[in-house]
Write a protein that holds these residues in place. Structure first.
Motif, short mmCIF file in Angstrom:
data_model
loop_
_atom_site.label_atom_id
_atom_site.label_comp_id
_atom_site.label_asym_id
_atom_site.label_seq_id
_atom_site.Cartn_x
_atom_site.Cartn_y
_atom_site.Cartn_z
N ILE A 50 -5.23 55.66 -49.52
CA ILE A 50 -6.65 55.93 -49.79
C ILE A 50 -7.53 55.26 -48.74
N LEU A 51 -7.23 54.00 -48.39
CA LEU A 51 -8.02 53.32 -47.36
C LEU A 51 -7.93 54.08 -46.03
N THR A 52 -6.75 54.58 -45.70
CA THR A 52 -6.58 55.36 -44.47
C THR A 52 -7.48 56.59 -44.48
N LEU A 53 -7.43 57.32 -45.57
CA LEU A 53 -8.19 58.57 -45.66
C LEU A 53 -9.70 58.31 -45.66
N LEU A 54 -10.12 57.22 -46.32
CA LEU A 54 -11.55 56.91 -46.33
C LEU A 54 -12.00 56.34 -44.99
N HIS A 55 -11.09 55.81 -44.21
CA HIS A 55 -11.43 55.37 -42.85
C HIS A 55 -11.82 56.59 -42.01
N LEU B 147 -8.97 63.26 -52.08
CA LEU B 147 -8.10 62.15 -51.67
C LEU B 147 -6.68 62.38 -52.16
N LYS B 148 -6.53 62.89 -53.38
CA LYS B 148 -5.21 63.20 -53.93
C LYS B 148 -4.49 64.22 -53.05
N LEU B 149 -5.18 65.31 -52.71
CA LEU B 149 -4.57 66.36 -51.89
C LEU B 149 -4.20 65.84 -50.50
N ARG C 126 -19.52 65.63 -57.35
CA ARG C 126 -18.30 64.81 -57.41
C ARG C 126 -18.62 63.47 -56.75
N LYS C 127 -18.15 62.38 -57.36
CA LYS C 127 -18.42 61.04 -56.85
C LYS C 127 -17.75 60.87 -55.49
N LEU C 128 -18.53 60.40 -54.52
CA LEU C 128 -18.01 60.16 -53.16
C LEU C 128 -17.70 58.68 -52.97
N TYR C 129 -16.67 58.43 -52.19
CA TYR C 129 -16.24 57.07 -51.89
C TYR C 129 -16.20 56.88 -50.38
N GLU C 130 -16.42 55.62 -49.95
CA GLU C 130 -16.27 55.28 -48.54
C GLU C 130 -15.64 53.89 -48.44
N ILE C 131 -14.98 53.66 -47.32
CA ILE C 131 -14.35 52.36 -47.07
C ILE C 131 -15.41 51.36 -46.64
#
Length: 168
Positions: free
Chosen positions: A7-12, A21-23, A63-68
């Motif tokens: 997840i950290l990689t993808l949000l980077h 993120l799951k996909l 949809r809730k967005l996330y960032e690192i």
């Protein structure tokens, strides 16, 4: 394999929502299988608690967005540079390397060098043990260590191929 570091990689790479993120994580894992959506959201909650990720509002589909966060980037870099011990599966290092490639990690060479150093340390220790078992006539342990050494040699050859492709 660590969902946290995936997840950290993808949000980077970019801000994202949980299902995407799951996909993406399943894609990063390749043939390893499916991720339970609940595991993604539980991990995101822990990452927010640990201040490695933050929630930054909603996308256009609510949809809730996330960032690192900065701390999340530091944690990811630290993890990428940690060599993976052989007793752990080699897939762990391959997953970590895939994460590094995904984000064009600037210290990929350092990462590979550290992994090679750990493998060489293991090779030296196991070669000494192999000799001791040979001298003791313990054929079973001798053969088991020989097999492990062959796996380590294959891992080193793979890292050399990666390095040679990077130089091309």
């Amino acid at each position: 394999m660590s969902v946290k570091y995936g997840i950290l990689t993808l949000l980077h790479v970019q801000k994202n929502h949980g299902y995407e993120l799951k996909l993406e994580l399943e894609s990063l894992l390749g043939i390893k299988g499916k991720i339970n959506p609940g595991q993604i959201y539980t991990t995101l909650d822990r990452l927010i608690r640990d201040q490695l990720v933050s929630s930054v509002g909603m996308d256009d589909q609510e949809r809730k967005l996330y960032e690192i966060t900065t701390e999340g980037n530091k944690e990811l870099a630290h993890w990428l540079l940690e060599p993976v011990p052989y007793h752990s599966t080699k897939e762990d290092f391959h997953f970590k390397w895939s994460c590094a490639r995904k984000i064009a990690f600037e210290q990929e060479k350092n990462m590979l060098d550290q992994q090679k150093a750990m493998i060489m340390k293991d090779v030296l220790e196991l070669t000494k043990l192999k000799t001791e078992f040979l001298m003791q006539g313990d054929e079973n342990r001798y053969l088991l260590i020989t097999g492990t050494l062959l796996h380590l040699e294959a891992d080193l050859n793979w890292i050399h191929q990666v390095e040679n492709r990077n130089q091309s």
